[in-house]
Design an enzyme around this catalytic site. Structure first.
Site, mmCIF file in Angstrom:
data_model
loop_
_atom_site.group_PDB
_atom_site.id
_atom_site.type_symbol
_atom_site.label_atom_id
_atom_site.label_comp_id
_atom_site.label_asym_id
_atom_site.label_seq_id
_atom_site.Cartn_x
_atom_site.Cartn_y
_atom_site.Cartn_z
ATOM 1 N N HIS A 348 5.222 9.678 1.626
ATOM 2 C CA HIS A 348 4.345 8.541 1.317
ATOM 3 C C HIS A 348 3.354 8.793 0.199
ATOM 4 O O HIS A 348 2.538 7.920 -0.092
ATOM 5 C CB HIS A 348 3.538 8.124 2.556
ATOM 6 C CG HIS A 348 4.331 7.333 3.538
ATOM 7 N ND1 HIS A 348 4.430 5.967 3.474
ATOM 8 C CD2 HIS A 348 5.079 7.702 4.599
ATOM 9 C CE1 HIS A 348 5.190 5.526 4.462
ATOM 10 N NE2 HIS A 348 5.604 6.568 5.163
ATOM 11 N N LYS A 534 -8.328 -2.670 0.559
ATOM 12 C CA LYS A 534 -7.499 -1.479 0.791
ATOM 13 C C LYS A 534 -8.450 -0.311 1.035
ATOM 14 O O LYS A 534 -9.642 -0.436 0.798
ATOM 15 C CB LYS A 534 -6.591 -1.194 -0.408
ATOM 16 C CG LYS A 534 -7.319 -1.249 -1.764
ATOM 17 C CD LYS A 534 -6.378 -1.076 -2.955
ATOM 18 C CE LYS A 534 -5.621 -2.317 -3.310
ATOM 19 N NZ LYS A 534 -4.177 -2.171 -3.149
ATOM 20 N N ARG A 535 -7.932 0.818 1.491
ATOM 21 C CA ARG A 535 -8.800 1.979 1.670
ATOM 22 C C ARG A 535 -9.520 2.306 0.357
ATOM 23 O O ARG A 535 -8.965 2.110 -0.730
ATOM 24 C CB ARG A 535 -7.992 3.212 2.101
ATOM 25 C CG ARG A 535 -7.661 3.279 3.570
ATOM 26 C CD ARG A 535 -8.838 3.116 4.502
ATOM 27 N NE ARG A 535 -9.731 4.265 4.566
ATOM 28 C CZ ARG A 535 -9.583 5.301 5.390
ATOM 29 N NH1 ARG A 535 -8.576 5.360 6.238
ATOM 30 N NH2 ARG A 535 -10.455 6.295 5.377
ATOM 31 N N LYS A 540 -7.270 4.344 -6.362
ATOM 32 C CA LYS A 540 -7.078 2.891 -6.268
ATOM 33 C C LYS A 540 -8.026 2.133 -7.201
ATOM 34 O O LYS A 540 -7.868 0.954 -7.441
ATOM 35 C CB LYS A 540 -7.263 2.426 -4.820
ATOM 36 C CG LYS A 540 -6.168 2.930 -3.861
ATOM 37 C CD LYS A 540 -6.404 2.412 -2.439
ATOM 38 C CE LYS A 540 -5.429 2.970 -1.413
ATOM 39 N NZ LYS A 540 -4.230 2.129 -1.215
ATOM 40 N N THR A 642 1.444 -2.245 0.068
ATOM 41 C CA THR A 642 2.046 -3.358 0.805
ATOM 42 C C THR A 642 1.139 -4.581 0.774
ATOM 43 O O THR A 642 1.616 -5.692 0.962
ATOM 44 C CB THR A 642 2.345 -2.992 2.276
ATOM 45 O OG1 THR A 642 1.180 -2.382 2.840
ATOM 46 C CG2 THR A 642 3.530 -2.071 2.389
ATOM 47 N N LYS A 646 1.905 -8.817 0.612
ATOM 48 C CA LYS A 646 1.303 -9.858 1.463
ATOM 49 C C LYS A 646 0.673 -10.947 0.592
ATOM 50 O O LYS A 646 0.819 -12.139 0.861
ATOM 51 C CB LYS A 646 0.224 -9.257 2.366
ATOM 52 C CG LYS A 646 0.698 -8.171 3.321
ATOM 53 C CD LYS A 646 -0.511 -7.422 3.925
ATOM 54 C CE LYS A 646 -0.105 -6.109 4.556
ATOM 55 N NZ LYS A 646 -1.263 -5.213 4.793
HETATM 56 C C1 LIG Z 1 -1.596 -4.008 4.289
HETATM 57 C C2 LIG Z 1 -2.753 -3.239 4.742
HETATM 58 C C3 LIG Z 1 -3.110 -2.051 4.102
HETATM 59 C C4 LIG Z 1 -2.359 -1.506 2.904
HETATM 60 O O1 LIG Z 1 -2.993 -1.981 1.742
HETATM 61 P P1 LIG Z 1 -2.649 -1.369 0.298
HETATM 62 O O2 LIG Z 1 -3.409 -2.261 -0.627
HETATM 63 O O3 LIG Z 1 -1.180 -1.513 0.116
HETATM 64 O O4 LIG Z 1 -3.125 0.014 0.283
HETATM 65 C C5 LIG Z 1 -4.211 -1.359 4.559
HETATM 66 N N1 LIG Z 1 -4.952 -1.811 5.584
HETATM 67 C C6 LIG Z 1 -4.643 -2.962 6.219
HETATM 68 C C7 LIG Z 1 -5.493 -3.406 7.344
HETATM 69 C C8 LIG Z 1 -3.542 -3.712 5.827
HETATM 70 O O5 LIG Z 1 -3.246 -4.839 6.474
#
Ligand SMILES: *Cc1c(COP(=O)(O)O)cnc(C)c1O
Length: 812
Positions: A348, A534-535, A540, A642, A646
């Protein structure tokens, strides 16, 4: 399932009364939620049992997805929906004067993961069940999830997340299926009467692993798979050895808390304990279950696939060897053949600091028998490879190196399949990170681009969009995402464009109300909602987003008539508690928010909203209301992403570097329907490789960059305690590791293109429509069917009973 509103109402009243012994009218929201949740679980239970039995009856091959993290989100609505009861339940509750949405909000959102990795695991669970594939999750039932985040003076504060406080209605404690896991002590081998070498243990710490099972409900197909989460307890027969409460700590702490860091592990003993605990219990229970199939052990790989989600569960490999050799008395070669054919591994990350390595001394002390086996795997590997590949490759790919156990190497050597999570990421694994392994085992490598479940992220999170799609293209897209592309035919249809714009505006109004409620900030729903959730991590580049906000602020101050479309910048992000720089970025974003939101010169032109405690439930509220999806990692650093998928499925336009799955998003929707900027991955490799980058020079020569960076340190931003200086230092004095300044100018230009397009609302909405219509390939159902066909070799089970047939449509 079939159920009338009347029957449901009766069931619900009875359920409530049997639990609380008074009528539902007197119940608190939590109690009403508990009663409803348990009732739904009762409805699920007969399918759950039937599914379990049918797998055994048909000797179906089963997948076990091992993951240290699952991030399922709230389950009341998704379970009700997948059962096909959403309307019935919603109507029934209405009749009782209750609201499903309100009760649903009472559910704790289980934060048993840090971010994308855990959420992927949960999307996969949903898709496995919905595709009728025999699949099980295996993980840890952390008593405390990821910390609850609060802001105090703009600083992140971490509070414990006691998600089990009001009980968890979905889980079933399964005392029949406990296992014993051993740590530490001394181990030696002794020959027994049959001439087998048998390990003898003394002074081990014995921990009872208790499984809690949670139903994973398939979408309208009567399938219910199992998610098994393990909890650590003192073995009953040893209770008298623990004389004080404190003495039990070493056991209880094993499943007490989720490690709050997803990209950077300090060598922590407890973490290693957690990993082995989950792995050992999981493998024991799989092999125990396999006996019900009454088949020889050499057939295990025909009936069992174990998936290793990132390296955290890689001890599956030596643990399986241990059981097959020590307990089932197979030879090394027989055990190895079975183990490696059974296991597969997903990588990952390419971040060096996130590649897991454990000190050999720690492993030896905590897991003496497992270490012996790893050493033997390593010795045999080296012996075999030296004559074939020579010193360099052999030693660079060995498992034991410089006093550490390299978990990625263990995972690759012990698995028949190794995959990355987006095409670019897989290419980088093959050409860089795992290059030597690619030379040795080219046939093992493959790509499986991540996906998301549209059931949670579209059908449930965005009911208005779902209704619009149903009206325009019919309902088939819900069980066959490929149908979404029919929506493309509506790009020139004025009425559809108008309705789609209304759906978005309506979602934005709802989010605006939520922002008002929880943050006290008034935002204009007609502004562009520009979102990065995101984190928090430097790669990022939330700080690049921040610098751009600051840039706009300074522009407006200098030239009040500057032609910006009003913009609301929305953030959600937790920082690992030990990650100082990430926390400094949070503080500066909050401070800039205060500055911007309270400056009368700015008005509606610019607002900054940083939500606390980002998680699945918050994402469900924000994503349907988003216009611009910020996916701005430094190219090559984000394995897939991901949230990008979304957002696309909900009609946001993506502002992105060519990183991770952004590249595939571009391939499907077309470059003209998103905003791409910045260096490519190849250019990043070149710039970083040749050492030509000089951030200070860029700062001194570029007046835009200089003005923004100076604002970090010259007192423009109030209430900072050196955080602005820290950002400045990292960007200028430490040469900007993630090339923020290098990409900054093209980032600003992309934002200007966003403004220009947004002024043409019809054109904007047309592109939004094309994004939705092109999002089908990112359905996790497709991702899962590729894993099932290429890696696991599992088929949907029990075709005779299937309602929803496995899709015949061409797979993406
Ligand atoms: C989808 C999702 C992530 C992943 O987000 P990225 O922008 O792809 O890092 C992280 N936390 C939550 C709660 C999510 O729903």
């Amino acid at each position: 399932m079939k159920l009338s509103v009347k029957e449901f109402v009766k069931d619900f009243k009875n359920q409530f009364q049997s639990m609380y012994a008074y009528p539902y009218e007197e119940g608190s929201t939590e109690q009403l939620y508990n009663a409803l949740g348990l009732l739904i679980k009762n409805y699920v239970s007969s399918n759950w049992k039937d599914t379990r039995e049918s797998y055994i009856k048909q000797s179906a091959k089963q997948v076990y997805y091992f993951s240290m993290e699952f991030l399922p989100g709230r389950q009341l609505k998704s379970n009700t929906y997948n059962l096909g009861l959403l309307e019935t339940v919603s109507k029934g509750l209405d009749q009782l004067g209750l609201s499903l949405d309100e009760l649903a909000e009472a559910e704790a959102d289980p934060a048993l993961g840090n971010g994308g990795l855990g959420r992927l695991a949960s999307c996969f669970m949903d898709s496995l069940a919905s595709m009728a594939i025999p699949g099980n999750g295996n993980g840890i039932r952390y008593q405390y999830g990821l910390f609850r985040q609060k802001f105090v003076d703009g600083y992140q504060v971490e509070l414990p997340e006691n998600w089990l406080r009001y009980r968890n209605v979905w889980e079933t404690r399964n005392d029949k299926s406990t296992c014993m896991v051993r740590f530490g002590g001394n181990v030696w081998l002794e020959e027994n009467e049959q001439g087998h070498l048998e390990p003898k243990y003394e002074n081990t710490l014995n921990v009872l692993a208790v499984p809690y099972d949670t139903p994973m409900v398939g979408y309208k197909n009567e399938r219910v798979n199992n998610l098994r989460l393990w909890s650590a307890e003192i073995p009953v027969e040893e209770e008298s050895n623990y004389l004080t409460i404190d003495a039990t700590d070493p056991i209880k702490e094993i499943t007490e808390a989720l490690y709050p860091d997803d990209s950077n592990y300090e060598g922590r003993l407890l973490r290693l304990k957690q990993e082995y605990f989950m792995v050992s219990a999981g493998v024991q229970s799989i092999l125990r279950h396999y006996r019900k199939y009454n088949m020889p052990r050499k057939n295990i790989p025909d009936k069992v696939a174990i998936h290793i989600n990132d390296t955290h569960p890689a001890l599956v490999i030596p643990e399986m060897m241990r059981i097959l050799i020590d307990e089932e008395h197979l030879s090394w070669d027989q055990a190895w053949e079975i183990t490696f054919k059974t296991c597969s591994y997903t990588n990952h990350t390419i971040l060096r600091e996130a590649l897991e390595k454990w000190p050999i001394d720690m492993m030896k002390e905590l897991l003496p028998r497992i270490y012996m086996i790893i050493e033997e795997i390593n010795n045999r590997y080296v012996e075999h490879m030296l004559p074939l590949y020579g010193e360099r490759i052999t030693w660079q790919t060995a498992i034991l190196q410089n006093g550490v156990v390299n978990m990625a190497h263990l995972a690759v050597i012990g698995s028949h399949s190794v995959n990355g999570v987006a095409q670019l990421h897989t290419d980088i694994l093959m050409n860089d990170v795992l290059k030597d392994f690619f030379e040795i085992y080219p046939e093992r490598f493959n790509n499986k681009t991540n996906g998301i479940t549209q059931r949670r992220w579209m059908h449930l999170a965005n009911p208005d969009l779902t209704q619009l799609l149903d009206d325009k293209i019919g309902k088939a897209w819900k069980s066959n995402p490929a149908e979404l592309k029919v929506f493309k035919g509506y790009e020139k249809d004025k009425q559809t464009i108008k309705e789609l714009a209304e759906v978005k505006l309506n979602n934005k109004k709802k989010l605006a109300a939520h922002i008002e409620k929880v943050k006290g900030i008034t935002v204009d729903p007609n502004a562009i909602f520009d979102v990065q959730i995101k984190r928090l991590h430097a790669y990022k580049r939330q700080h690049m987003n921040l610098l751009h906000i600051l840039h706009r602020y300074l522009e407006i101050k200098q030239n009040p008539s500057v032609d910006y479309v009003p913009r609301v910048f929305i953030f959600g992000a937790k920082a690992a508690p030990s990650y100082v720089y990430a926390k400094q970025i949070i503080k500066v974003i909050n401070a800039v928010g205060d500055l911007v939101n309270n400056d009368p010169d700015i008005g509606n032109k610019l607002k900054v909203v940083f939500f606390e405690n980002y998680g699945v439930s918050l994402a469900e509220k924000i994503i349907p209301a988003t216009d611009v999806s910020e996916q701005i990692s430094l190219a090559s650093m984000e394995a897939s992403g991901t949230s990008n998928m979304k957002f696309m499925a909900n009609g946001a336009l993506t502002l992105a570097t060519l990183d991770g799955a952004n590249i595939e998003i571009r391939d499907y929707v077309g470059e003209e329907n998103m905003f791409i900027f910045g260096l490519t991955s190849d250019e990043v490799y070149e710039v970083r490789g040749n050492g030509s980058y000089n951030a200070r020079e860029l700062y001194q020569s570029n007046s835009t960059v200089k003005r923004v960076l100076d604002a970090l340190i010259n007192g423009t931003i109030l209430n900072l305690e050196g955080e602005g200086d820290a950002l400045f230092d990292s960007l200028v004095n430490y040469n900007d590791e993630y090339l923020v300044l290098k990409d900054f100018e093209s980032y600003i230009q992309a934002h200007e293109a966003i403004d220009a397009l947004y002024k043409d609302q019809k054109e904007w909405t047309r592109k939004s429509l094309l994004n939705i219509a092109s999002s089908a390939p990112f359905s996790a159902d497709y991702t899962i069917s590729r894993y099932a066909e290429d890696i696991w070799k599992v088929k949907p089970c029990c075709p005779g009973k299937l309602k929803v047939q496995p899709r015949n449509e061409p797979m993406y």
